[in-house]
Scaffold this active site. Sequence first.
Site, PDB file in Angstrom:
ATOM      1  N   HIS A  83       0.364  -4.486   4.072  1.00 17.52           N
ATOM      2  CA  HIS A  83      -0.625  -4.260   5.113  1.00 17.52           C
ATOM      3  C   HIS A  83      -1.463  -3.073   4.643  1.00 17.52           C
ATOM      4  O   HIS A  83      -0.952  -1.953   4.509  1.00 17.52           O
ATOM      5  CB  HIS A  83       0.033  -3.961   6.458  1.00 17.52           C
ATOM      6  CG  HIS A  83       0.731  -5.144   7.048  1.00 17.52           C
ATOM      7  ND1 HIS A  83       1.852  -5.045   7.851  1.00 17.52           N
ATOM      8  CD2 HIS A  83       0.454  -6.470   6.959  1.00 17.52           C
ATOM      9  CE1 HIS A  83       2.235  -6.260   8.222  1.00 17.52           C
ATOM     10  NE2 HIS A  83       1.406  -7.141   7.690  1.00 17.52           N
ATOM     11  N   GLU A  86      -1.352   0.437   6.165  1.00 21.38           N
ATOM     12  CA  GLU A  86      -0.065   1.152   6.225  1.00 21.38           C
ATOM     13  C   GLU A  86       0.117   1.843   4.880  1.00 21.38           C
ATOM     14  O   GLU A  86       0.619   1.263   3.916  1.00 21.38           O
ATOM     15  CB  GLU A  86       1.055   0.167   6.562  1.00 21.38           C
ATOM     16  CG  GLU A  86       0.852  -0.438   7.950  1.00 21.38           C
ATOM     17  CD  GLU A  86       1.823  -1.545   8.305  1.00 21.38           C
ATOM     18  OE1 GLU A  86       2.816  -1.734   7.574  1.00 21.38           O
ATOM     19  OE2 GLU A  86       1.582  -2.228   9.321  1.00 21.38           O
ATOM     20  N   HIS A 190       6.501  -0.368   4.810  1.00 19.07           N
ATOM     21  CA  HIS A 190       5.484  -0.537   5.842  1.00 19.07           C
ATOM     22  C   HIS A 190       5.316   0.771   6.622  1.00 19.07           C
ATOM     23  O   HIS A 190       5.929   1.793   6.290  1.00 19.07           O
ATOM     24  CB  HIS A 190       5.890  -1.661   6.794  1.00 19.07           C
ATOM     25  CG  HIS A 190       5.775  -3.034   6.202  1.00 19.07           C
ATOM     26  ND1 HIS A 190       4.849  -3.955   6.620  1.00 19.07           N
ATOM     27  CD2 HIS A 190       6.482  -3.649   5.218  1.00 19.07           C
ATOM     28  CE1 HIS A 190       4.969  -5.076   5.920  1.00 19.07           C
ATOM     29  NE2 HIS A 190       5.971  -4.910   5.070  1.00 19.07           N
ATOM     30  N   GLU A 280      10.120   0.633   7.599  1.00 18.99           N
ATOM     31  CA  GLU A 280       9.011   1.206   8.371  1.00 18.99           C
ATOM     32  C   GLU A 280       9.151   2.721   8.289  1.00 18.99           C
ATOM     33  O   GLU A 280      10.111   3.290   8.796  1.00 18.99           O
ATOM     34  CB  GLU A 280       9.078   0.730   9.820  1.00 18.99           C
ATOM     35  CG  GLU A 280       9.015  -0.784   9.996  1.00 18.99           C
ATOM     36  CD  GLU A 280       7.599  -1.329   9.932  1.00 18.99           C
ATOM     37  OE1 GLU A 280       6.650  -0.526   9.859  1.00 18.99           O
ATOM     38  OE2 GLU A 280       7.446  -2.568   9.952  1.00 18.99           O
TER      39      GLU A 280
END
Length: 442
Positions: A83, A86, A190, A280
């Site tokens: 992404h 990110e 991410h 994350e």
Amino acid sequence: MDCARLWLGLLMPAVAALDFSYHHQPEMEAFLKNVAQNYSSITHLHSIGKSVQGRNLWVLVVGRSPREHRIGIPEFKYVANMHGDEAVGRELLLHLIEYLVTRDGRDPEITNLINSTRIHIMPSMNPDGFEAVVKPDCFYNDGRDNSNLYDLNRNFPDAFELNNVPRQPETVAVMKWLTTETFVLSANLHGGALVASYPFDNGVPATGTLYSRSLTPDDDVFQYLANTYASRNPDMKRNSCRIKTGFSNGIVNGYSWYPLKGGMQDYNYIWAQCFEITLELSCCKYPRKEKLPSFWKDNKDSLIEYIKQVHIGVKGQVFDQNETPLSNVTVEVQDRKHICPYRTNKFGEYYLLLLPGSYVIEVTVPGHGPHLTKVTIPPKSQNFSALKKDILLPFRGQLDHISESNPLCPRIPLYSELQGHSAATKPSLFLFLVTLFHILFK
């Protein structure tokens, strides 16, 4: 030999110190090329393909044999920035590269890691998305998707339901890359939360979705892997994002968090025989550059420790009675078989990530009954190596016959016809209470 390498390391050139800022494609390429030039004996820089707009998808390999696989040396990978908005993971992987190459020969732990592992690092899977971000924001930017406006983490074939979106160049490049190496362990980086998420991201009742989760046959290993990363990141372990979540100690089952179709970690596990989790790493997707040093400090130990986990479990080669390596034969633990069976590579190698304990390995060759071998994984990995267990079969293999009769698993919803529950997907009291809590207070 190790002492000699330590002395040699003191004489090796140093890469110009990498600053803590966001590096766009030209600066990132310059850094990677500088590393590859100055540390050519332990690195190999190559592009696995191009983005929609023609930017290279760079991968830097770090290892004692960086250009080719060596038997017994497992393949590991990190992928970031799929992404494009990110951005923290992209920078962390550049700093990880610098950390590895500058400490080889100086730091015994890093030297041993490079001796025993082939490490593939892709700082950006979505360089077009990163370049599309005009004004960085914590929550959403136009650069999340690729240039064709497709979310790359919804773009892979899905094992649970049909995902007939057009495959994007970046996705196709990664899928092809997965067929060129025997990847064993992976993580994709991410942002937007603080948690280590593990497969499955999608599911069916047979994997436990009636209980708000979707578990693999290797759920114990995946929880261990996620805990290995989260436990060394203090903010992740205590979930410092100020949002209410069901995370426990910084880890979560992907489906339990929220289901998604066409994710990369499920594809890795099912079709590439590679255990992958999703990391994350920041509450804010694209934080100010001044925050980057603290992200590196919080994640450095986790990044290194996670790579080491490629050495848990058991590895070896499968031979016939003439000691000829057998490729493409099924090698799986008896009570945790995969819907797309795990097979030996072209060297007859297998790698099975397992926690300490006793297991029965089942080897299956077409035309012969299963061959069973009992192994006991010790409590501690053997100095940067999984337990080595070669398997000698009591017959002569016919390699051409094996190759022709074992096609790759079809890229269709493999789980669509399964019903019922395995022991691993039956509910525990804890999960029952969590599910009840969500129903009553959601």
